[in-house]
Design a protein around this motif. Structure first.
Motif, PDB file in Angstrom:
ATOM      1  N   ASP A 150      -6.583   4.325  -8.579  1.00 48.33           N
ATOM      2  CA  ASP A 150      -6.906   3.315  -9.278  1.00 48.33           C
ATOM      3  C   ASP A 150      -5.909   1.901  -8.723  1.00 48.33           C
ATOM      4  O   ASP A 150      -6.070   1.049  -7.455  1.00 48.33           O
ATOM      5  CB  ASP A 150      -8.206   1.860 -10.314  1.00 48.33           C
ATOM      6  N   GLU A 151      -4.797   2.475  -9.050  1.00 46.93           N
ATOM      7  CA  GLU A 151      -3.761   1.440  -8.905  1.00 46.93           C
ATOM      8  C   GLU A 151      -2.897   1.514  -7.881  1.00 46.93           C
ATOM      9  O   GLU A 151      -2.667   0.515  -6.644  1.00 46.93           O
ATOM     10  CB  GLU A 151      -2.000   1.222  -9.920  1.00 46.93           C
ATOM     11  N   ILE A 153      -4.875   2.779  -5.364  1.00 50.32           N
ATOM     12  CA  ILE A 153      -5.879   1.954  -3.926  1.00 50.32           C
ATOM     13  C   ILE A 153      -5.399   0.096  -3.817  1.00 50.32           C
ATOM     14  O   ILE A 153      -5.233  -0.084  -3.023  1.00 50.32           O
ATOM     15  CB  ILE A 153      -7.437   1.984  -4.612  1.00 50.32           C
ATOM     16  N   THR A 154      -5.285  -0.535  -4.667  1.00 47.87           N
ATOM     17  CA  THR A 154      -5.083  -1.563  -4.836  1.00 47.87           C
ATOM     18  C   THR A 154      -3.847  -1.818  -4.309  1.00 47.87           C
ATOM     19  O   THR A 154      -3.440  -2.734  -3.010  1.00 47.87           O
ATOM     20  CB  THR A 154      -5.096  -2.336  -5.952  1.00 47.87           C
ATOM     21  N   ALA A 155      -2.803  -0.835  -4.177  1.00 47.32           N
ATOM     22  CA  ALA A 155      -1.294  -1.304  -3.829  1.00 47.32           C
ATOM     23  C   ALA A 155      -1.474  -0.889  -1.907  1.00 47.32           C
ATOM     24  O   ALA A 155      -1.091  -1.876  -1.283  1.00 47.32           O
ATOM     25  CB  ALA A 155      -0.376  -0.159  -4.119  1.00 47.32           C
ATOM     26  N   GLY A 158      -4.783  -4.075  -1.191  1.00 42.59           N
ATOM     27  CA  GLY A 158      -4.988  -5.010  -2.225  1.00 42.59           C
ATOM     28  C   GLY A 158      -6.289  -6.433  -2.599  1.00 42.59           C
ATOM     29  O   GLY A 158      -7.434  -5.073  -3.022  1.00 42.59           O
ATOM     30  N   PRO A 159      -6.414  -7.283  -1.643  1.00 41.97           N
ATOM     31  CA  PRO A 159      -7.726  -7.996  -2.282  1.00 41.97           C
ATOM     32  C   PRO A 159      -9.551  -7.047  -1.613  1.00 41.97           C
ATOM     33  O   PRO A 159     -10.071  -7.782  -1.981  1.00 41.97           O
ATOM     34  CB  PRO A 159      -7.572  -9.363  -1.689  1.00 41.97           C
ATOM     35  N   MET A 161     -10.084  -4.299  -2.354  1.00 42.69           N
ATOM     36  CA  MET A 161     -10.783  -3.875  -2.897  1.00 42.69           C
ATOM     37  C   MET A 161     -11.436  -4.615  -4.302  1.00 42.69           C
ATOM     38  O   MET A 161     -12.870  -4.129  -5.008  1.00 42.69           O
ATOM     39  CB  MET A 161      -9.713  -2.311  -3.698  1.00 42.69           C
ATOM     40  N   SER A 162     -11.102  -5.457  -3.831  1.00 43.29           N
ATOM     41  CA  SER A 162     -12.004  -6.501  -5.268  1.00 43.29           C
ATOM     42  C   SER A 162     -13.353  -6.927  -4.881  1.00 43.29           C
ATOM     43  O   SER A 162     -13.950  -7.224  -5.289  1.00 43.29           O
ATOM     44  CB  SER A 162     -11.083  -7.768  -6.369  1.00 43.29           C
ATOM     45  N   ARG A 217     -12.706   4.542  -3.036  1.00 46.28           N
ATOM     46  CA  ARG A 217     -11.591   5.634  -3.945  1.00 46.28           C
ATOM     47  C   ARG A 217     -11.212   6.624  -3.465  1.00 46.28           C
ATOM     48  O   ARG A 217      -9.683   6.737  -3.734  1.00 46.28           O
ATOM     49  CB  ARG A 217     -12.505   4.837  -5.486  1.00 46.28           C
TER      50      ARG A 217
END
Length: 305
Positions: A150-151, A153-155, A158-159, A161-162, A217
């Motif tokens: 998950d880290e 994917i966020t990298a 970024g936004p 994903m949220s 993901r």
């Protein structure tokens, strides 16, 4: 899952249909050619995108090719398609689509994650995809070993994903959410609005993204797999990589530059890399000048006049 009507995209007309793939129907948009014996282009969107990301490119193609753009498995009109997900699964869906419409050899294009899918599809199905246009994607970098999935994917996104876990009371609120994004800029164009609004499903006051979090993901982690990273280095045919000068948040550093491409070992003799000045990761495809340039390269690769 309820798909709501989206705004019209200028005067462009497209057809929407489904083709059978493993697990159900893949939603596809088709902008038909207006000239006889026109070549076919298949275009793949990014990790949280949908088929309408190619609408402005279709405008500039002006009927000189038939443009096919699917909603990839787990997104928009194809959100109901089940897993397993992953880049190779999307590549095989692309091959199934071309078989279903009777297109034997097509130019394959992809933006962002779609470019990685295109590269893998060309390796897995070389007889179907002899030419590629890769738009700000397909060249990857090894994953930092210390990051959890998950880290990671966020990298990468970024936004975005949220956003997949957010709800919106109405379409105007969703529009305002994107208008605040630094990469989209102004003026707010109708084809951009239609592309973004296609993502919404549900009913007011709880509209949400159509993208299945498990699909995003899985696909995002897969971007760092050895097979996916290697694909662009083993392409059987010719390819052009168009890379944006600026990044996902319109920051000065884009995903690529000459040094990063050199460090990635992009030395395949069939791959030509070209910088598109004044574009970021999004406007290289949905901005008017970016879309015009993408369309020109597609017509050259397709041999369209």
């Amino acid at each position: 899952m309820t798909q709501n009507p989206v705004p019209a995209v200028e005067s462009e007309t497209f057809e929407e249909f489904t083709v059978a793939v493993e697990g159900g129907g893949l939603a596809v948009l088709r902008w038909p050619a207006t000239v006889p014996d026109a070549p076919v282009v298949l275009a793949l969107h990014g990790i949280t995108g949908n088929a309408l990301s190619w609408a402005r490119v279709a405008h500039h193609l002006a009927g000189r090719v038939t443009l096919l753009a699917p909603d990839l498995r787990g997104r928009a009109g194809s959100a109901a398609l089940p897993g397993p997900y992953g880049i190779a699964r999307h590549a095989d869906d692309a091959a199934a689509l071309t078989a279903a419409v009777g297109a034997r050899r097509v130019v394959l294009a992809g933006h962002s994650m779609g470019a990685f899918v295109a590269a893998v599809a060309a390796v897995r199905h070389p007889d179907r995809f002899p030419s590629l246009l890769l738009v700000d994607g397909a060249v990857g970098f090894p994953a930092p070993l210390e990051l959890e999935p998950d880290e990671l994917i966020t990298a990468v996104i970024g936004p975005a994903m949220s956003r997949l876990s957010m709800t919106f009371p109405d379409r105007a609120t969703y529009r305002s959410f994107w208008q605040a994004h630094p990469a989209f800029g102004s003026p707010w164009e109708p084809w951009v609005d239609a592309y973004l609004q296609r993502d919404l499903v549900g009913q007011e006051p709880e509209l949400r993204s159509s993208c299945r979090i498990e699909a995003v993901r899985t696909d995002g982690v897969d971007l760092f797999s050895d097979d996916v990273l290697a694909a662009v280095h083993h392409l059987p045919g010719r390819a052009r990589l168009l890379w944006a000068e600026r990044g996902l948040m319109d920051e000065p550093q884009g995903l690529y530059d000459e040094e990063r491409l050199a460090a990635a070992g992009l030395d395949h003799p069939n791959v030509t890399a070209l910088r598109l000045a004044g574009t970021n990761h999004y406007t290289i495809l949905i901005g008017d000048e970016g879309a015009r340039t993408v369309a020109r390269h597609l017509m050259e690769l397709a041999g369209a006049s």
